[in-house]
Design a protein around this motif. Structure first.
Motif, PDB file in Angstrom:
ATOM      1  N   ASN A 135      -8.394  20.936  17.054  1.00  0.00           N
ATOM      2  CA  ASN A 135      -9.404  21.452  16.135  1.00  0.00           C
ATOM      3  C   ASN A 135      -9.706  20.482  14.996  1.00  0.00           C
ATOM      4  OD1 ASN A 135     -10.291  24.408  16.713  1.00  0.00           O
ATOM      5  ND2 ASN A 135      -8.142  24.289  17.302  1.00  0.00           N
ATOM      6  N   GLY A 136      -9.237  19.236  15.136  1.00  0.00           N
ATOM      7  CA  GLY A 136      -9.559  18.203  14.168  1.00  0.00           C
ATOM      8  C   GLY A 136      -8.827  18.320  12.836  1.00  0.00           C
ATOM      9  N   LYS A 137      -7.701  19.018  12.837  1.00  0.00           N
ATOM     10  CA  LYS A 137      -6.915  19.195  11.618  1.00  0.00           C
ATOM     11  C   LYS A 137      -5.654  18.341  11.677  1.00  0.00           C
ATOM     12  CE  LYS A 137      -9.815  22.414  10.412  1.00  0.00           C
ATOM     13  NZ  LYS A 137     -10.862  22.142   9.450  1.00  0.00           N
ATOM     14  N   ASP A 138      -5.061  18.119  10.530  1.00  0.00           N
ATOM     15  CA  ASP A 138      -3.863  17.302  10.404  1.00  0.00           C
ATOM     16  C   ASP A 138      -2.632  18.213  10.423  1.00  0.00           C
ATOM     17  OD1 ASP A 138      -1.682  15.781   9.383  1.00  0.00           O
ATOM     18  OD2 ASP A 138      -3.036  14.529   8.212  1.00  0.00           O
ATOM     19  N   PRO A 139      -1.648  17.975  11.313  1.00  0.00           N
ATOM     20  CA  PRO A 139      -0.475  18.857  11.417  1.00  0.00           C
ATOM     21  C   PRO A 139       0.645  18.554  10.410  1.00  0.00           C
ATOM     22  CG  PRO A 139      -0.359  17.191  13.104  1.00  0.00           C
ATOM     23  CD  PRO A 139      -1.675  16.977  12.387  1.00  0.00           C
ATOM     24  N   THR A 140       0.370  17.757   9.396  1.00  0.00           N
ATOM     25  CA  THR A 140       1.394  17.430   8.403  1.00  0.00           C
ATOM     26  C   THR A 140       1.933  18.698   7.744  1.00  0.00           C
ATOM     27  OG1 THR A 140       0.393  15.289   7.938  1.00  0.00           O
ATOM     28  CG2 THR A 140       1.824  16.207   6.229  1.00  0.00           C
ATOM     29  N   VAL A 141       3.259  18.775   7.620  1.00  0.00           N
ATOM     30  CA  VAL A 141       3.901  19.900   6.933  1.00  0.00           C
ATOM     31  C   VAL A 141       4.360  19.410   5.567  1.00  0.00           C
ATOM     32  CG1 VAL A 141       5.837  21.532   6.962  1.00  0.00           C
ATOM     33  CG2 VAL A 141       4.635  20.964   9.091  1.00  0.00           C
ATOM     34  N   ILE A 142       4.005  20.170   4.531  1.00  0.00           N
ATOM     35  CA  ILE A 142       4.354  19.817   3.160  1.00  0.00           C
ATOM     36  C   ILE A 142       5.348  20.847   2.635  1.00  0.00           C
ATOM     37  CG2 ILE A 142       3.473  19.475   0.822  1.00  0.00           C
ATOM     38  CD1 ILE A 142       0.712  18.925   2.211  1.00  0.00           C
ATOM     39  N   VAL A 143       6.470  20.359   2.091  1.00  0.00           N
ATOM     40  CA  VAL A 143       7.474  21.231   1.474  1.00  0.00           C
ATOM     41  C   VAL A 143       7.443  20.944  -0.020  1.00  0.00           C
ATOM     42  CG1 VAL A 143       9.907  21.863   1.371  1.00  0.00           C
ATOM     43  CG2 VAL A 143       8.884  21.188   3.564  1.00  0.00           C
ATOM     44  N   VAL A 144       7.192  22.001  -0.817  1.00  0.00           N
ATOM     45  CA  VAL A 144       7.021  21.848  -2.252  1.00  0.00           C
ATOM     46  C   VAL A 144       8.016  22.730  -2.997  1.00  0.00           C
ATOM     47  CG1 VAL A 144       5.401  22.119  -4.175  1.00  0.00           C
ATOM     48  CG2 VAL A 144       4.546  21.458  -1.920  1.00  0.00           C
TER      49      VAL A 144
END
Length: 101
Positions: A62-71
């Motif tokens: 779907n043209g999205k970035d699968p990066t996971v961000i932990v904040v």
């Protein structure tokens, strides 16, 4: 906290540390389709417990970035001793400490 679109989960530890896990960039647009949440809001979770299955291929398709961000959402908390290894999802990403230390 579990976002209605399942792309983000908030966790509060027993000692009060607040952690936000944001899965993918702009994945809110996918209305939760690539995410299978395995926990319920308010549920106590344990170390190593699966929280969400994330369909990375669907996200990419779907043209999205699968990066996971932990904040860490509290300004007085920091992440020490970073040991993250993408090859092993069970590797700790570090230890949470106070910014004053």
């Amino acid at each position: 906290m579990i976002a209605k679109t399942k792309h983000a989960i908030g966790i509060t530890t027993k000692n009060g540390t607040e952690i936000l896990i944001h899965m993918g960039l702009d994945t809110v647009d996918l209305n939760g389709l690539p995410f299978d949440v395995k926990v319920k809001e308010g549920q106590e979770v344990k170390k190593g417990q699966l929280l969400v299955d994330m369909n990375i291929e669907m996200i990419k398709k779907n043209g999205k970035d699968p990066t996971v961000i932990v904040v860490l959402t509290q300004p007085d908390k920091i992440l020490n001793n970073k040991t993250y290894n993408v090859a092993n999802r069970n590797t700790p990403i570090g230890k949470i400490g106070n910014a004053a230390n």
